[in-house]
Design an enzyme around this catalytic site. Structure first.
Site, PDB file in Angstrom:
ATOM      1  N   ARG A  55       6.295  -7.975   1.747  1.00  0.00           N
ATOM      2  CA  ARG A  55       7.435  -7.836   3.601  1.00  0.00           C
ATOM      3  C   ARG A  55       7.608  -8.758   3.965  1.00  0.00           C
ATOM      4  O   ARG A  55       9.254  -8.830   4.269  1.00  0.00           O
ATOM      5  CB  ARG A  55       6.665  -6.585   4.799  1.00  0.00           C
ATOM      6  CG  ARG A  55       7.437  -6.381   5.422  1.00  0.00           C
ATOM      7  CD  ARG A  55       6.499  -5.699   6.238  1.00  0.00           C
ATOM      8  NE  ARG A  55       5.733  -4.590   5.230  1.00  0.00           N
ATOM      9  CZ  ARG A  55       5.013  -3.793   5.751  1.00  0.00           C
ATOM     10  NH1 ARG A  55       4.406  -3.972   6.905  1.00  0.00           N
ATOM     11  NH2 ARG A  55       4.673  -2.894   4.983  1.00  0.00           N
ATOM     12  N   LYS A  74       0.896  -1.212  -0.180  1.00  0.00           N
ATOM     13  CA  LYS A  74       0.234   0.255   0.156  1.00  0.00           C
ATOM     14  C   LYS A  74       1.143   0.964   0.147  1.00  0.00           C
ATOM     15  O   LYS A  74       0.674   2.472  -0.530  1.00  0.00           O
ATOM     16  CB  LYS A  74      -1.317  -0.002   1.636  1.00  0.00           C
ATOM     17  CG  LYS A  74      -2.147  -1.184   1.453  1.00  0.00           C
ATOM     18  CD  LYS A  74      -3.086  -1.430   2.317  1.00  0.00           C
ATOM     19  CE  LYS A  74      -2.463  -1.537   3.822  1.00  0.00           C
ATOM     20  NZ  LYS A  74      -1.951  -2.600   3.403  1.00  0.00           N
ATOM     21  N   THR A  75       2.487   0.676   0.854  1.00  0.00           N
ATOM     22  CA  THR A  75       2.449   2.482   0.827  1.00  0.00           C
ATOM     23  C   THR A  75       3.615   2.118  -0.674  1.00  0.00           C
ATOM     24  O   THR A  75       3.965   3.787  -0.972  1.00  0.00           O
ATOM     25  CB  THR A  75       4.235   2.107   2.341  1.00  0.00           C
ATOM     26  OG1 THR A  75       3.394   2.284   3.345  1.00  0.00           O
ATOM     27  CG2 THR A  75       4.800   3.855   2.152  1.00  0.00           C
ATOM     28  N   ASP A 132      -1.597   6.551   6.514  1.00  0.00           N
ATOM     29  CA  ASP A 132      -0.786   5.364   6.453  1.00  0.00           C
ATOM     30  C   ASP A 132      -1.697   5.423   7.891  1.00  0.00           C
ATOM     31  O   ASP A 132      -2.177   6.622   8.958  1.00  0.00           O
ATOM     32  CB  ASP A 132       0.423   4.631   7.528  1.00  0.00           C
ATOM     33  CG  ASP A 132       0.603   3.270   6.804  1.00  0.00           C
ATOM     34  OD1 ASP A 132      -0.339   3.002   6.534  1.00  0.00           O
ATOM     35  OD2 ASP A 132       1.570   3.142   6.919  1.00  0.00           O
ATOM     36  N   THR A 140      -5.587  -1.071   7.224  1.00  0.00           N
ATOM     37  CA  THR A 140      -5.074  -2.346   7.632  1.00  0.00           C
ATOM     38  C   THR A 140      -7.333  -2.756   8.210  1.00  0.00           C
ATOM     39  O   THR A 140      -7.148  -4.539   8.043  1.00  0.00           O
ATOM     40  CB  THR A 140      -4.117  -2.960   8.508  1.00  0.00           C
ATOM     41  OG1 THR A 140      -4.605  -2.269   9.358  1.00  0.00           O
ATOM     42  CG2 THR A 140      -3.046  -3.089   8.061  1.00  0.00           C
TER      43      THR A 140
END
Length: 383
Positions: A260, A107-108, A152, A201
């Site tokens: 990640r 997302k980032t 975020d 999230t």
């Protein structure tokens, strides 16, 4: 007197020039906080030897820099590409975008890519950092036309800050309240058109009016192993690490569908390969690396196995989330957001209205015997 005054002024000027260096001595006496912004300018920049902070290189440098480099999430990438291309053709900022999904899926990275594709600046922040409306107003007024404001964990915005965003998102305007009481004044502030990108999230925690103000809502899903293999091989190339296809497949298959985590596994395998004499990462090294950090063949870590053992001890009765958290010593939110999704997708755990139960596959995984049968109060393992 004039000479003495000039000497005093010069002395004060020298003290002001050296405020950053003398902060430890003067801050306690004056009670003022001394902050040197230049101390943060080179944070993460290359040092005199030409090396940047290692974690900054490996974390930011591994992220894709353009939509063409982004692996996976085909529908999300395609919709985002159309949205950006159309906005650039009209020469206007894109609609506000909301990215949702589990952590670590990109997302980032997509927010950074949006700013790069648009040729504008990215202003990142997070929901908990915007504690008061004035924090948000200061950020909004610093934006230039077309800039991307990335928030975020946007579901953690305070209600008062969220309400300030309503008019900012729709009308590009905010209203500051000056003073208080019957003589309070309202100061309207016009903003440059910008694009808000939110990442969450837990999309369900966003209020309906807030969610409706996003023109494009995109959900990211866990990656299949084949796409994670591509991500591992690409990251290995950036890091200058040799890795064969079998090792890449092992690391990808145990990464819980999350890039990640795949990057974290690759970096730990790189460490072991470097200690062993800069050898290539093969299947044996990948297996030994994962074993050393407690990851089994299903991608489960020790905390996952603790959750399953707790549920096995409670069979045939379901276990409440509070009970699991108390037994394993972990926060409820962490269990629900970090560990449960993979256990649910893998078929080791089920959620019922009464609580969590372990499945037959989960019982076999930890070496526990399933209940004898429903007539003895056993667990309904059928899926």
């Amino acid at each position: 007197m004039d000479s003495g005054g000039r000497e005093q002024d010069q002395s004060q000027g020298r003290m002001g020039d050296g405020a950053g260096a003398s902060a430890p001595e003067t801050s306690g006496a004056s009670g003022d906080h001394v902050f040197n912004p230049s101390a943060l300018e080179d944070l993460g920049a290359p040092s005199a030897g030409g090396h940047s902070a290692p974690e900054r290189i490996t974390e930011v440098g591994l992220r894709p820099g353009a939509l063409a480099e982004f692996v996976g999430q085909g529908g999300v990438v395609e919709n985002l590409r159309v949205h950006l291309d159309a906005a650039m053709e009209r020469e206007e900022p894109p609609d506000h975008v909301l990215f949702s999904g589990p952590p670590g899926l990109g997302k980032t990275s997509l927010a950074r890519i949006m700013a790069g594709e648009l040729g504008t600046s990215l202003q990142p922040t997070s929901g908990p950092a915007l504690d008061k409306p004035r924090d948000l107003v200061g950020l909004l007024t610093s934006l230039k036309r077309g800039d991307v404001l990335f928030i975020d964990e946007i579901h953690r915005l305070p209600i008062a800050v969220e309400e300030y965003l309503y008019t900012a998102m729709e009308d590009f305007r905010v209203e500051m309240t000056l003073d208080s009481g019957p003589h309070a004044r309202i100061l309207p502030i016009e903003l440059e058109p910008f694009t808000l990108v939110g990442a969450t999230t837990r999309e369900g925690l966003l209020s309906a009016p807030f969610r409706a103000r996003f023109g494009l809502s995109l959900r990211l899903d866990p990656y299949p192993s084949s796409e994670l293999e591509q991500i591992v091989r690409r990251a290995a190339g950036i890091l200058g690490v040799r890795i064969n296809d079998e090792a890449a497949a092992i690391l990808a298959s145990r990464s819980r569908g999350t890039p990640r985590i795949a990057g974290r596994f690759l970096k730990r395998a790189r460490d072991r390969a470097q200690v062993d004499g800069n050898r290539a990462i093969d299947a044996e090294l990948a297996e030994s690396t994962l074993h050393s950090i407690g990851v089994d063949s299903h991608g489960l870590e020790e905390m996952d196995r603790r959750i399953l053992r707790c549920l096995a001890d409670h069979t045939p009765q379901p276990a409440a989330l509070k009970t699991i958290a108390a037994v394993i010593g972990e926060m409820e939110d962490t269990i629900e957001d970090v560990f449960e999704p993979h256990l649910l997708r893998s078929g080791f755990l089920r959620k019922t209205p009464r609580g969590r139960i372990i499945t037959e596959e989960g019982m076999r995984l930890i070496g526990a015997e399933p209940p004898a049968g429903p007539e003895q109060g056993g667990l309904p393992f059928s899926r």
